[in-house]
Design a protein around this motif. Structure first.
Motif, PDB file in Angstrom:
ATOM      1  N   VAL A  71      -9.820   2.528   2.926  1.00 34.68           N
ATOM      2  CA  VAL A  71      -8.772   2.554   1.903  1.00 34.68           C
ATOM      3  C   VAL A  71      -7.408   2.244   2.513  1.00 34.68           C
ATOM      4  O   VAL A  71      -6.588   1.537   1.913  1.00 34.68           O
ATOM      5  CB  VAL A  71      -8.751   3.934   1.191  1.00 34.68           C
ATOM      6  CG1 VAL A  71      -7.524   4.092   0.323  1.00 34.68           C
ATOM      7  CG2 VAL A  71     -10.019   4.121   0.372  1.00 34.68           C
ATOM      8  N   GLU A  72      -7.175   2.723   3.709  1.00 34.73           N
ATOM      9  CA  GLU A  72      -5.871   2.550   4.347  1.00 34.73           C
ATOM     10  C   GLU A  72      -5.751   1.263   5.166  1.00 34.73           C
ATOM     11  O   GLU A  72      -4.675   0.964   5.687  1.00 34.73           O
ATOM     12  CB  GLU A  72      -5.574   3.757   5.234  1.00 34.73           C
ATOM     13  CG  GLU A  72      -5.404   5.034   4.434  1.00 34.73           C
ATOM     14  CD  GLU A  72      -5.277   6.282   5.288  1.00 34.73           C
ATOM     15  OE1 GLU A  72      -5.464   6.189   6.521  1.00 34.73           O
ATOM     16  OE2 GLU A  72      -5.010   7.346   4.711  1.00 34.73           O
ATOM     17  N   ALA A  73      -6.815   0.479   5.261  1.00 36.82           N
ATOM     18  CA  ALA A  73      -6.795  -0.739   6.068  1.00 36.82           C
ATOM     19  C   ALA A  73      -5.815  -1.762   5.495  1.00 36.82           C
ATOM     20  O   ALA A  73      -5.611  -1.845   4.281  1.00 36.82           O
ATOM     21  CB  ALA A  73      -8.194  -1.339   6.130  1.00 36.82           C
ATOM     22  N   LYS A  74      -5.223  -2.535   6.382  1.00 37.37           N
ATOM     23  CA  LYS A  74      -4.265  -3.568   5.984  1.00 37.37           C
ATOM     24  C   LYS A  74      -4.959  -4.747   5.303  1.00 37.37           C
ATOM     25  O   LYS A  74      -4.374  -5.434   4.482  1.00 37.37           O
ATOM     26  CB  LYS A  74      -3.499  -4.064   7.204  1.00 37.37           C
ATOM     27  CG  LYS A  74      -2.727  -2.976   7.906  1.00 37.37           C
ATOM     28  CD  LYS A  74      -1.284  -3.017   7.534  1.00 37.37           C
ATOM     29  CE  LYS A  74      -0.497  -2.032   8.375  1.00 37.37           C
ATOM     30  NZ  LYS A  74      -0.022  -0.912   7.620  1.00 37.37           N
ATOM     31  N   SER A  75      -6.211  -5.007   5.682  1.00 37.14           N
ATOM     32  CA  SER A  75      -6.972  -6.088   5.056  1.00 37.14           C
ATOM     33  C   SER A  75      -8.379  -5.593   4.741  1.00 37.14           C
ATOM     34  O   SER A  75      -8.890  -4.668   5.376  1.00 37.14           O
ATOM     35  CB  SER A  75      -7.033  -7.309   5.974  1.00 37.14           C
ATOM     36  OG  SER A  75      -7.708  -6.983   7.165  1.00 37.14           O
ATOM     37  N   GLU A  76      -8.983  -6.224   3.776  1.00 33.86           N
ATOM     38  CA  GLU A  76     -10.324  -5.820   3.344  1.00 33.86           C
ATOM     39  C   GLU A  76     -11.372  -6.556   4.172  1.00 33.86           C
ATOM     40  O   GLU A  76     -11.333  -7.776   4.310  1.00 33.86           O
ATOM     41  CB  GLU A  76     -10.505  -6.145   1.864  1.00 33.86           C
ATOM     42  CG  GLU A  76     -11.781  -5.614   1.294  1.00 33.86           C
ATOM     43  CD  GLU A  76     -11.875  -5.809  -0.206  1.00 33.86           C
ATOM     44  OE1 GLU A  76     -12.993  -5.812  -0.719  1.00 33.86           O
ATOM     45  OE2 GLU A  76     -10.834  -5.964  -0.857  1.00 33.86           O
ATOM     46  N   THR A  77     -12.290  -5.814   4.751  1.00 29.91           N
ATOM     47  CA  THR A  77     -13.387  -6.389   5.525  1.00 29.91           C
ATOM     48  C   THR A  77     -14.685  -5.726   5.101  1.00 29.91           C
ATOM     49  O   THR A  77     -14.689  -4.633   4.534  1.00 29.91           O
ATOM     50  CB  THR A  77     -13.187  -6.179   7.038  1.00 29.91           C
ATOM     51  OG1 THR A  77     -13.137  -4.788   7.307  1.00 29.91           O
ATOM     52  CG2 THR A  77     -11.915  -6.845   7.538  1.00 29.91           C
ATOM     53  N   ARG A  78     -15.770  -6.395   5.392  1.00 31.12           N
ATOM     54  CA  ARG A  78     -17.075  -5.819   5.098  1.00 31.12           C
ATOM     55  C   ARG A  78     -17.281  -4.638   6.048  1.00 31.12           C
ATOM     56  O   ARG A  78     -17.103  -4.768   7.257  1.00 31.12           O
ATOM     57  CB  ARG A  78     -18.154  -6.863   5.311  1.00 31.12           C
ATOM     58  CG  ARG A  78     -19.537  -6.350   4.958  1.00 31.12           C
ATOM     59  CD  ARG A  78     -20.560  -7.451   4.986  1.00 31.12           C
ATOM     60  NE  ARG A  78     -20.309  -8.360   3.877  1.00 31.12           N
ATOM     61  CZ  ARG A  78     -20.571  -9.661   3.913  1.00 31.12           C
ATOM     62  NH1 ARG A  78     -21.091 -10.212   4.979  1.00 31.12           N
ATOM     63  NH2 ARG A  78     -20.318 -10.415   2.875  1.00 31.12           N
ATOM     64  N   PRO A  79     -17.668  -3.478   5.524  1.00 34.03           N
ATOM     65  CA  PRO A  79     -17.834  -2.305   6.393  1.00 34.03           C
ATOM     66  C   PRO A  79     -19.001  -2.472   7.359  1.00 34.03           C
ATOM     67  O   PRO A  79     -19.957  -3.197   7.092  1.00 34.03           O
ATOM     68  CB  PRO A  79     -18.091  -1.166   5.399  1.00 34.03           C
ATOM     69  CG  PRO A  79     -18.518  -1.812   4.139  1.00 34.03           C
ATOM     70  CD  PRO A  79     -17.943  -3.190   4.126  1.00 34.03           C
ATOM     71  N   ALA A  80     -18.912  -1.771   8.472  1.00 31.95           N
ATOM     72  CA  ALA A  80     -19.948  -1.841   9.501  1.00 31.95           C
ATOM     73  C   ALA A  80     -21.312  -1.400   8.968  1.00 31.95           C
ATOM     74  O   ALA A  80     -22.345  -1.855   9.460  1.00 31.95           O
ATOM     75  CB  ALA A  80     -19.538  -0.976  10.693  1.00 31.95           C
ATOM     76  N   PHE A  81     -21.328  -0.552   7.969  1.00 33.61           N
ATOM     77  CA  PHE A  81     -22.600  -0.042   7.453  1.00 33.61           C
ATOM     78  C   PHE A  81     -23.247  -0.970   6.423  1.00 33.61           C
ATOM     79  O   PHE A  81     -24.300  -0.672   5.881  1.00 33.61           O
ATOM     80  CB  PHE A  81     -22.430   1.357   6.856  1.00 33.61           C
ATOM     81  CG  PHE A  81     -21.397   1.458   5.759  1.00 33.61           C
ATOM     82  CD1 PHE A  81     -21.612   0.912   4.512  1.00 33.61           C
ATOM     83  CD2 PHE A  81     -20.205   2.116   5.993  1.00 33.61           C
ATOM     84  CE1 PHE A  81     -20.675   1.018   3.505  1.00 33.61           C
ATOM     85  CE2 PHE A  81     -19.251   2.233   4.992  1.00 33.61           C
ATOM     86  CZ  PHE A  81     -19.491   1.679   3.748  1.00 33.61           C
TER      87      PHE A  81
END
Length: 62
Positions: free
Chosen positions: A33-43
């Motif tokens: 939620v706090e990330a600067k950019s959206e990426t696919r999560p490791a899981f």
């Protein structure tokens, strides 16, 4: 009114609940939620392995 759940439904629920407890922890969610950019999560790969990404599709399409 409640929805009746089969044994298979309960097994799926328990499986997803266990997966979430191991992989989608509050810390992981907060970081996303706090990330600067959206990426696919490791899981993401483990979600695919469990078949959870296709739950909304009929069985005949895989």
């Amino acid at each position: 009114m409640t929805i009746g759940m089969s044994d298979e439904d309960r097994e799926l629920r328990d499986s997803v609940r266990g997966w979430a407890a191991r992989h989608a922890t509050p810390t992981v969610i907060r970081e996303a939620v706090e990330a600067k950019s959206e990426t696919r999560p490791a899981f993401w790969g483990s979600l695919a392995e469990l078949g959870l990404l296709g739950l909304h599709l009929p069985e005949e399409v895989g």
